[in-house]
Every structure is written in C-alpha cells, then in structure tokens.
Design a protein around this motif. Structure first.
Motif, PDB file in Angstrom:
ATOM      1  N   LYS A 189       0.833  -1.196   0.000  1.00 42.71           N
ATOM      2  CA  LYS A 189       0.000   0.000   0.000  1.00 42.71           C
ATOM      3  C   LYS A 189       0.869   1.248   0.000  1.00 42.71           C
ATOM      4  N   HIS A 190       0.543   2.157  -0.887  1.00 45.15           N
ATOM      5  CA  HIS A 190       1.274   3.410  -0.962  1.00 45.15           C
ATOM      6  C   HIS A 190       0.325   4.508  -1.406  1.00 45.15           C
ATOM      7  N   GLU A 191       0.390   5.636  -0.730  1.00 47.43           N
ATOM      8  CA  GLU A 191      -0.490   6.770  -1.025  1.00 47.43           C
ATOM      9  C   GLU A 191      -1.953   6.339  -1.129  1.00 47.43           C
ATOM     10  N   GLY A 192      -2.325   5.499  -0.192  1.00 41.20           N
ATOM     11  CA  GLY A 192      -3.732   5.130  -0.068  1.00 41.20           C
ATOM     12  C   GLY A 192      -4.231   4.056  -1.011  1.00 41.20           C
ATOM     13  N   GLU A 193      -3.347   3.568  -1.900  1.00 37.32           N
ATOM     14  CA  GLU A 193      -3.797   2.560  -2.865  1.00 37.32           C
ATOM     15  C   GLU A 193      -3.035   1.257  -2.647  1.00 37.32           C
ATOM     16  N   VAL A 194      -3.739   0.139  -2.842  1.00 35.65           N
ATOM     17  CA  VAL A 194      -3.085  -1.163  -2.754  1.00 35.65           C
ATOM     18  C   VAL A 194      -2.723  -1.622  -4.163  1.00 35.65           C
ATOM     19  N   HIS A 195      -1.495  -2.063  -4.339  1.00 36.27           N
ATOM     20  CA  HIS A 195      -1.013  -2.542  -5.636  1.00 36.27           C
ATOM     21  C   HIS A 195      -0.570  -3.990  -5.492  1.00 36.27           C
ATOM     22  N   THR A 196      -0.639  -4.735  -6.569  1.00 36.30           N
ATOM     23  CA  THR A 196      -0.219  -6.137  -6.532  1.00 36.30           C
ATOM     24  C   THR A 196       0.844  -6.394  -7.598  1.00 36.30           C
ATOM     25  N   ALA A 197       2.022  -6.773  -7.159  1.00 33.48           N
ATOM     26  CA  ALA A 197       3.104  -7.121  -8.086  1.00 33.48           C
ATOM     27  C   ALA A 197       3.221  -8.643  -8.119  1.00 33.48           C
ATOM     28  N   ALA A 198       3.416  -9.212  -9.307  1.00 29.99           N
ATOM     29  CA  ALA A 198       3.453 -10.677  -9.426  1.00 29.99           C
ATOM     30  C   ALA A 198       4.773 -11.150 -10.015  1.00 29.99           C
ATOM     31  N   PHE A 199       5.231 -12.306  -9.521  1.00 31.50           N
ATOM     32  CA  PHE A 199       6.504 -12.886  -9.966  1.00 31.50           C
ATOM     33  C   PHE A 199       6.329 -14.378 -10.202  1.00 31.50           C
ATOM     34  N   THR A 200       7.025 -14.874 -11.188  1.00 34.40           N
ATOM     35  CA  THR A 200       7.108 -16.322 -11.364  1.00 34.40           C
ATOM     36  C   THR A 200       8.484 -16.755 -10.882  1.00 34.40           C
ATOM     37  N   VAL A 201       8.531 -17.730  -9.990  1.00 35.80           N
ATOM     38  CA  VAL A 201       9.828 -18.213  -9.503  1.00 35.80           C
ATOM     39  C   VAL A 201       9.851 -19.740  -9.542  1.00 35.80           C
ATOM     40  N   ARG A 202      11.054 -20.288  -9.677  1.00 38.71           N
ATOM     41  CA  ARG A 202      11.221 -21.734  -9.612  1.00 38.71           C
ATOM     42  C   ARG A 202      11.889 -22.080  -8.297  1.00 38.71           C
ATOM     43  N   ALA A 203      11.361 -23.063  -7.632  1.00 37.73           N
ATOM     44  CA  ALA A 203      11.999 -23.547  -6.415  1.00 37.73           C
ATOM     45  C   ALA A 203      12.700 -24.846  -6.766  1.00 37.73           C
ATOM     46  N   GLY A 204      13.963 -24.946  -6.357  1.00 38.14           N
ATOM     47  CA  GLY A 204      14.666 -26.208  -6.546  1.00 38.14           C
ATOM     48  C   GLY A 204      15.594 -26.223  -7.727  1.00 38.14           C
TER      49      GLY A 204
END
Ligand SMILES: [Cu+2]
Length: 329
Positions: free
Chosen positions: A285-300
């Motif tokens: 949340k920044h300046e009153g707004e919620v944002h969603t950042a997405a990532f693809t990751v590999r485990a292993g």
C-alpha cells in the motif's frame, strides 16, 4: 501471536491426518528428516512459541494449504460455484465445523478474521479480498472476474475455538464464457505495476526456509513511505503452478516494532513445499492505494544459471495448455 508455532502444529496435525500429501514434499526433498509425528499435535496450546525454524528436525516444512475443501475439522461450503466472466456477482460461502454448523467466531490474523484469495487456474488473475460476515456466519463479497475459466477460492482463517489452528481451505469456482488459458509468465525478478518497479531478491527453496526481499521503487527512486497494510508493509501469497497449492509466507517485522522500515524493502520468510514453479503475489500500500506485483519463480533449480536457462518459453507451441512449459532438464 506466533504464526510459526501455529503453523508448525498445524503441519503436524496435517501430517497425521493427510500423510500422503505431506509425503510429496518428503519424496522430492531428501533434506526432510522429520515426518512430524502425531505426538506434536498436542503442542498447540502449550509453552511459549519457539522461534520459527527452531522446530522439529532443525527446520520446518510447512505443508501446502488450499488443496482441500475440508481439513482440520472444518469445511469450506462455497455457495457460489459459478459466475459469469466480466460480470460483477456476489460470492458467498460458509465455513462449517464438524457438526455442519456455520462458524461465527474467528481469531483475527493480519487485521482480518478471514482472508479470501481468488486465483485463476492459469494464475493469470489474482484477487485478495476481505469479505463481510453476516451474523449467521455467511460470508459474502462482490467479485468481478475478467476472464472465463477455472478458479480456486482460498479461505485463510483461524477459528476462535480453543486449540484451533490456522487453516487454508480451497474450493473450485467456474467463470463461464469463452475460455482462453494464459501461459504462465516466465520467471522474473522485476515486476512493473501501476508505475512502481518491484524487485525480488532471494530464492524460494523446497523444504527450506529462505528470505525473500522485495524492493519497491517509483520513477527510479526507492519508496520509503509504504503504508501498513494488513498489519505489515506487504502481504505475500505464493501459489504453486499446476495445483495451486497455497503457501503461507510470513512477513519479517511489522510496522511500529522499532526496526521495520516502511520500505523500500519488505522482507518475508517462505518455504516451498516442493520443487516446482510458483507465482508470487505481493500486495503493498502506498499513497492510499493497494497494488499487486506478481513474480514467477522456480523452487529447486540447482543454480541461478539453471533457473535462467529453464526460462526459455517452449517455442511457438500454441497447444492452449495452462501453466508453464516443461522443465528444461
Ligand atoms: Cu487478506
């Protein structure tokens, strides 16, 4: 509130009840030595919480949540099982106990009695919602899902009942309309969202705790005045591609603890239940707004190079399959 202990105890209870599900993690990760025997179940209300990671066998394996509609004596009764894509509709559900009664008392976690995640099977659409509970225990929230297809609804909650553990139950939801599955984006360590650049440092490891750091910037400048959101400066959810197993991720530090700064870095501790590809969703949340950042990751992936080399999209195949291209090895 010590999420670590609760989750450890939950892990033990789950292992006792659903040995096969737990076994998956073990099979692919020889590091797991302690099958978390059932005797640990009794721990939940006992002694002070140990530090996370100090648990059984020297490390902790959190089982994946969200794969079951019913677990730990509670059931997710999703009343809305189908909606129309692109049209706002009310999603409603009830959490029921062993006797079929609607649960009306919850313990607050991260400021809310219940966190609701809705994600498409191809992980292209993600919603983190906070529904409203009626006195009779019925939860509801309007949703608008832009694309047709299969979705998974996750309810993350802790019943107020003594000894009850945090649970994530999952149920399927369909959005009708012409279906065009999206390919899972290739692994990334930077995400651009609403004019912010978010950078991911750290790797998700199967069966081992690791730190994930997310750094938020805007116009090339670090953001140092993030706002508390759900009792933290960020809320991170990780879903496994292929079955949408839901991982619990713990924020490290909280606003007002004297050491946690309001950005640009947000730190989390996470453990992947197995090798595989995961999609991470960070709400901040920044300046009153919620944002969603997405990532693809590999485990292993054995090395960073392997991680990178397995990123290449598998040619121009347009088979219309959900999810990611096959492994590069
Ligand atoms: Cu939430």
């Amino acid at each position: 509130m010590h999420a670590g202990l609760r989750i450890t105890a939950f892990a033990a209870a789950l292992a006792a009840t659903f040995g096969t599900a737990y076994g998956v993690g073990e099979a692919v990760d020889p590091v797991v030595e302690d099958p978390a025997p059932a005797r640990h179940e009794s721990h939940s209300e006992a002694s002070p919480a140990p530090e996370r990671g100090a648990g059984h066998g020297g490390h902790q394996t959190e089982p994946a949540g969200g794969l079951e509609i019913s677990a730990g004596g509670y059931t997710l009764d999703l009343r809305t099982q189908s909606i129309t894509a692109g049209r706002r509709a009310d999603l409603s559900f009830v959490i029921r106990d062993d006797d079929g009664r609607a649960v009306t008392a919850y313990r607050r976690e991260h400021d809310k009695e219940l966190h609701l995640i809705v994600a498409s099977r191809d992980l292209g659409t993600y919603r983190h919602l906070h529904p409203t509970r009626a006195a009779d225990g019925t939860w509801s929230i309007p949703v608008d899902l832009p694309r047709a297809g299969g979705y998974r609804v996750f309810a993350d909650f802790t019943p107020a009942k003594k000894g009850a553990e945090n649970l994530t139950l999952g149920a399927d939801l369909a959005a009708s309309g012409p279906y065009e599955p999206q390919r899972l984006p290739t692994p990334n360590t930077t995400a651009e969202i609403d004019g912010y650049d978010v950078r991911l440092d750290g790797r998700l490891r199967p069966g081992k705790e690791s730190e994930l750091k997310l750094k938020v910037a805007r116009d090339g400048q670090p953001v140092t005045n993030l706002q508390p959101y759900l009792g933290a400066y960020g809320h991170l959810v990780a879903l496994r591609s292929g079955d949408l197993a839901y991982l619990h991720v713990h924020p490290n530090g909280e606003p007002g603890d004297g050491t946690t700064k309001p950005g640009p870095e947000i730190s989390f501790t996470a453990t992947a239940p197995s090798r595989g590809t995961y999609r991470l969703f960070l709400d901040f949340k920044h300046e009153g707004e919620v944002h969603t950042a997405a990532f693809t990751v590999r485990a292993g992936a054995a090395t960073a190079a392997e991680e990178a080399s397995s990123q290449a999209p598998s040619g121009s195949s347009s088979g219309g399959h959900e999810g990611e291209p096959g492994h590069g090895h």
